[in-house]
Design an enzyme around this catalytic site. Structure first.
Site, PDB file in Angstrom:
ATOM      1  CE1 TYR A 141     -60.777 -39.290  -8.360  1.00  0.00           C
ATOM      2  CE2 TYR A 141     -58.725 -39.338  -7.112  1.00  0.00           C
ATOM      3  CZ  TYR A 141     -59.783 -40.001  -7.697  1.00  0.00           C
ATOM      4  OH  TYR A 141     -59.850 -41.370  -7.623  1.00  0.00           O
ATOM      5  CE  LYS A 192     -49.171 -42.953 -24.569  1.00  0.00           C
ATOM      6  NZ  LYS A 192     -48.090 -42.223 -23.924  1.00  0.00           N
ATOM      7  CG  ASP A 275     -41.785 -37.293 -14.633  1.00  0.00           C
ATOM      8  OD1 ASP A 275     -42.121 -38.012 -15.601  1.00  0.00           O
ATOM      9  OD2 ASP A 275     -40.603 -37.123 -14.278  1.00  0.00           O
TER      10      ASP A 275
HETATM   11  P1  NAP Z   1     -64.350 -45.846 -14.186  1.00  0.00           P
HETATM   12  O1  NAP Z   1     -63.923 -47.093 -14.856  1.00  0.00           O
HETATM   13  O2  NAP Z   1     -64.154 -44.541 -14.896  1.00  0.00           O
HETATM   14  O3  NAP Z   1     -65.892 -46.002 -13.809  1.00  0.00           O
HETATM   15  C1  NAP Z   1     -66.595 -44.922 -13.284  1.00  0.00           C
HETATM   16  C2  NAP Z   1     -67.987 -45.398 -12.971  1.00  0.00           C
HETATM   17  O4  NAP Z   1     -68.708 -44.311 -12.361  1.00  0.00           O
HETATM   18  C3  NAP Z   1     -68.790 -45.827 -14.191  1.00  0.00           C
HETATM   19  O5  NAP Z   1     -69.611 -46.925 -13.850  1.00  0.00           O
HETATM   20  C4  NAP Z   1     -69.667 -44.604 -14.453  1.00  0.00           C
HETATM   21  O6  NAP Z   1     -70.893 -44.912 -15.098  1.00  0.00           O
HETATM   22  C5  NAP Z   1     -69.931 -44.120 -13.042  1.00  0.00           C
HETATM   23  N1  NAP Z   1     -70.294 -42.713 -12.987  1.00  0.00           N
HETATM   24  C6  NAP Z   1     -69.515 -41.655 -13.327  1.00  0.00           C
HETATM   25  N2  NAP Z   1     -70.223 -40.502 -13.172  1.00  0.00           N
HETATM   26  C7  NAP Z   1     -71.462 -40.865 -12.733  1.00  0.00           C
HETATM   27  C8  NAP Z   1     -72.641 -40.141 -12.412  1.00  0.00           C
HETATM   28  N3  NAP Z   1     -72.693 -38.807 -12.502  1.00  0.00           N
HETATM   29  N4  NAP Z   1     -73.728 -40.828 -12.010  1.00  0.00           N
HETATM   30  C9  NAP Z   1     -73.684 -42.183 -11.927  1.00  0.00           C
HETATM   31  N5  NAP Z   1     -72.606 -42.925 -12.201  1.00  0.00           N
HETATM   32  C10 NAP Z   1     -71.505 -42.266 -12.616  1.00  0.00           C
HETATM   33  O7  NAP Z   1     -63.664 -45.683 -12.782  1.00  0.00           O
HETATM   34  P2  NAP Z   1     -62.891 -46.761 -11.884  1.00  0.00           P
HETATM   35  O8  NAP Z   1     -61.456 -46.678 -12.253  1.00  0.00           O
HETATM   36  O9  NAP Z   1     -63.601 -48.057 -11.886  1.00  0.00           O
HETATM   37  O10 NAP Z   1     -63.019 -46.076 -10.450  1.00  0.00           O
HETATM   38  C11 NAP Z   1     -63.939 -46.535  -9.463  1.00  0.00           C
HETATM   39  C12 NAP Z   1     -63.603 -45.885  -8.137  1.00  0.00           C
HETATM   40  O11 NAP Z   1     -62.271 -46.221  -7.772  1.00  0.00           O
HETATM   41  C13 NAP Z   1     -63.662 -44.348  -8.183  1.00  0.00           C
HETATM   42  O12 NAP Z   1     -64.251 -43.872  -7.000  1.00  0.00           O
HETATM   43  C14 NAP Z   1     -62.192 -43.943  -8.261  1.00  0.00           C
HETATM   44  O13 NAP Z   1     -61.990 -42.667  -7.717  1.00  0.00           O
HETATM   45  C15 NAP Z   1     -61.543 -45.039  -7.456  1.00  0.00           C
HETATM   46  N6  NAP Z   1     -60.109 -45.289  -7.733  1.00  0.00           N
HETATM   47  C16 NAP Z   1     -59.711 -45.616  -9.001  1.00  0.00           C
HETATM   48  C17 NAP Z   1     -58.361 -45.840  -9.236  1.00  0.00           C
HETATM   49  C18 NAP Z   1     -57.844 -46.195 -10.613  1.00  0.00           C
HETATM   50  O14 NAP Z   1     -56.614 -46.316 -10.774  1.00  0.00           O
HETATM   51  N7  NAP Z   1     -58.690 -46.401 -11.616  1.00  0.00           N
HETATM   52  C19 NAP Z   1     -57.432 -45.742  -8.190  1.00  0.00           C
HETATM   53  C20 NAP Z   1     -57.887 -45.430  -6.909  1.00  0.00           C
HETATM   54  C21 NAP Z   1     -59.243 -45.206  -6.703  1.00  0.00           C
HETATM   55  P3  NAP Z   1     -70.979 -44.975 -16.733  1.00  0.00           P
HETATM   56  O15 NAP Z   1     -70.294 -46.248 -17.138  1.00  0.00           O
HETATM   57  O16 NAP Z   1     -72.423 -44.991 -17.017  1.00  0.00           O
HETATM   58  O17 NAP Z   1     -70.275 -43.749 -17.214  1.00  0.00           O
HETATM   59  P1  GDP Z   2     -51.323 -40.819 -11.259  1.00  0.00           P
HETATM   60  O1  GDP Z   2     -50.761 -42.098 -10.745  1.00  0.00           O
HETATM   61  O2  GDP Z   2     -52.502 -40.335 -10.485  1.00  0.00           O
HETATM   62  O3  GDP Z   2     -50.269 -39.760 -11.423  1.00  0.00           O
HETATM   63  O4  GDP Z   2     -51.945 -41.053 -12.712  1.00  0.00           O
HETATM   64  P2  GDP Z   2     -51.559 -41.899 -13.990  1.00  0.00           P
HETATM   65  O5  GDP Z   2     -52.067 -43.281 -13.866  1.00  0.00           O
HETATM   66  O6  GDP Z   2     -52.086 -41.082 -15.125  1.00  0.00           O
HETATM   67  O7  GDP Z   2     -49.953 -42.008 -14.057  1.00  0.00           O
HETATM   68  C1  GDP Z   2     -49.192 -40.880 -14.390  1.00  0.00           C
HETATM   69  C2  GDP Z   2     -47.707 -41.205 -14.518  1.00  0.00           C
HETATM   70  O8  GDP Z   2     -47.481 -42.057 -15.657  1.00  0.00           O
HETATM   71  C3  GDP Z   2     -46.913 -39.939 -14.760  1.00  0.00           C
HETATM   72  O9  GDP Z   2     -45.602 -40.106 -14.261  1.00  0.00           O
HETATM   73  C4  GDP Z   2     -46.897 -39.861 -16.287  1.00  0.00           C
HETATM   74  O10 GDP Z   2     -45.822 -39.059 -16.773  1.00  0.00           O
HETATM   75  C5  GDP Z   2     -46.688 -41.344 -16.629  1.00  0.00           C
HETATM   76  N1  GDP Z   2     -47.158 -41.735 -17.986  1.00  0.00           N
HETATM   77  C6  GDP Z   2     -46.350 -42.222 -18.967  1.00  0.00           C
HETATM   78  N2  GDP Z   2     -47.053 -42.466 -20.081  1.00  0.00           N
HETATM   79  C7  GDP Z   2     -48.349 -42.193 -19.780  1.00  0.00           C
HETATM   80  C8  GDP Z   2     -49.569 -42.297 -20.515  1.00  0.00           C
HETATM   81  O11 GDP Z   2     -49.610 -42.697 -21.673  1.00  0.00           O
HETATM   82  N3  GDP Z   2     -50.719 -41.944 -19.865  1.00  0.00           N
HETATM   83  C9  GDP Z   2     -50.727 -41.508 -18.572  1.00  0.00           C
HETATM   84  N4  GDP Z   2     -51.896 -41.205 -17.992  1.00  0.00           N
HETATM   85  N5  GDP Z   2     -49.575 -41.378 -17.853  1.00  0.00           N
HETATM   86  C10 GDP Z   2     -48.415 -41.717 -18.447  1.00  0.00           C
END
Ligand code: NAP
Ligand code: GDP
Length: 319
Positions: A141, A192, A275
């Protein structure tokens, strides 16, 4: 003189971040000179060149917010590093190249603070993205995301494109992926606790609880994303994060979920689980220079709102 209408296409528009942008861009931050389109994989599989081309032909965006990605928490990344690398590389290359070919005026893509070097000094800032290898748990990633920044610079250098990126910390909010194996920590903990309350069983946090994270509420991130689209002129990325002083431990995050959901049962830690990265403390100094007065939602309130959303939408929520 009438300003030209912006046609903004948001890839990944149905996900956690996309839904939050839809909420703010079509209401509190709505502007009449913008037309927004929120697209998902049902509109086009963006890992496919022809499908991506067809989508651009149909929507004819002048601006793109690029969120679509294969996304997951620590445990999904650990299993599928190759898929994260290949799928995300394809999606990102298709979006940037099709944007270039269609003369898109600005693309804002989404990186993440988990792509920074594993061995580093803290706080991490925007200049450090490529300084050393990322953490082993999510190298697929991370390298795919880092290449967006490289491509942005190359499109700018060779073709003068205005392609930029933002670097959010851990995001949470309504419409998150609450799946226990694939999702991120906060939605996982909420799911959970919901089950533990329902079944009268202990609530188990994975790992030791000592790692530290900066969490950003999806609605705050969405407001900042809209600002970046409208105002931010740099090609270099900008970290979108709460301050270093707002970083909390996983244990504290679990306590906040317990409080928000009024769970009274036993809380356990499964220390056989990974972790992951201990911390990735990021500086929001650059953001603060641009927006010194931006107010982040207090984490207690944001967690409570998200728990309430999850409980109210349990049947339809992704889990
Ligand atoms: P998400 O809830 O999993 O949503 C992913 C989105 O991407 C959905 O709309 C999905 O469409 C679409 N998608 C996935 N594969 C695709 C494909 N092959 N073609 C077209 N669309 C596709 O993710 P999110 O958490 O909102 O993340 C959005 C962005 O923020 C990402 O770039 C991620 O890397 C970044 N980001 C997220 C976090 C976090 O903590 N969540 C942190 C930092 C950065 P469907 O609904 O149709 O599957
Ligand atoms: P990261 O921030 O990219 O590492 O991703 P996560 O959002 O999955 O956070 C991971 C951290 O949360 C690690 O320290 C895990 O051990 C802790 N953790 C504790 N409980 C959970 C759980 O239920 N799901 C996930 N994804 N992480 C957990």
């Amino acid at each position: 003189m009438a300003t030209e209408k912006k046609v903004v296409m948001v890839t990944g528009g149905t996900g956690l971040v996309g839904k939050a942008i839809e909420t703010v861009a079509t209401a509190e931050l709505k502007r009449d000179d913008e037309e927004w389109h929120f697209v998902s994989s049902k509109d086009a599989d963006l890992s496919d060149v022809a499908a991506t081309e067809a989508l651009f032909e149909k929507i004819k965006p002048t601006h793109v917010i690029h969120l679509a990605a294969l996304v997951g928490g620590l445990f999904r990344n650990l299993k599928y590093n190759l898929d994260f690398l290949r799928v995300n590389n394809k999606i990102n290359d298709n979006i940037l190249n099709t944007s270039y070919k269609h003369g898109v005026k600005k693309v804002v893509s989404c990186l993440s603070t988990c792509i920074f070097p594993d061995k580093t000094t803290y706080p991490i800032d925007e200049t450090m993205v490529h300084n050393g290898p990322p953490h082993n748990s999510n190298f697929g990633y991370s390298y795919a995301k880092r290449l967006i920044d490289i491509q942005n610079k190359a499109y700018h250098a060779q073709h003068g494109c205005h392609f930029t990126s933002v670097i959010p910390t851990n995001v949470f909010g309504a419409y998150d992926n609450f799946n226990l194996e694939d999702g991120h920590v906060l939605p996982g903990l909420m799911h959970k606790v919901y089950m533990a309350k329902k079944n009268n069983t202990p609530f188990t946090v994975w790992g030791t609880g000592s790692p530290r994270r900066q969490f950003i509420y999806s609605l705050d991130l969405a407001r900042l994303f809209v600002w970046v689209l409208r105002e931010y002129e740099e090609i270099d990325p900008i970290i979108l994060s709460v301050g270093e002083e707002d970083e909390i431990s996983i244990k504290r995050a679990a306590e906040l979920v317990v409080e928000a959901m009024e769970f009274k049962g036993e809380v356990k830690y499964d220390t056989t689980k990974s972790d992951g990265q201990f911390k990735k403390t990021a500086s929001n100094g650059k953001l603060r220079k641009y927006l010194p007065d931006f107010k982040f939602t207090p984490i207690e309130q944001a967690i409570k709102e998200t728990c309430d959303w999850f409980v109210a939408n349990f049947e339809e929520a992704r889990k």
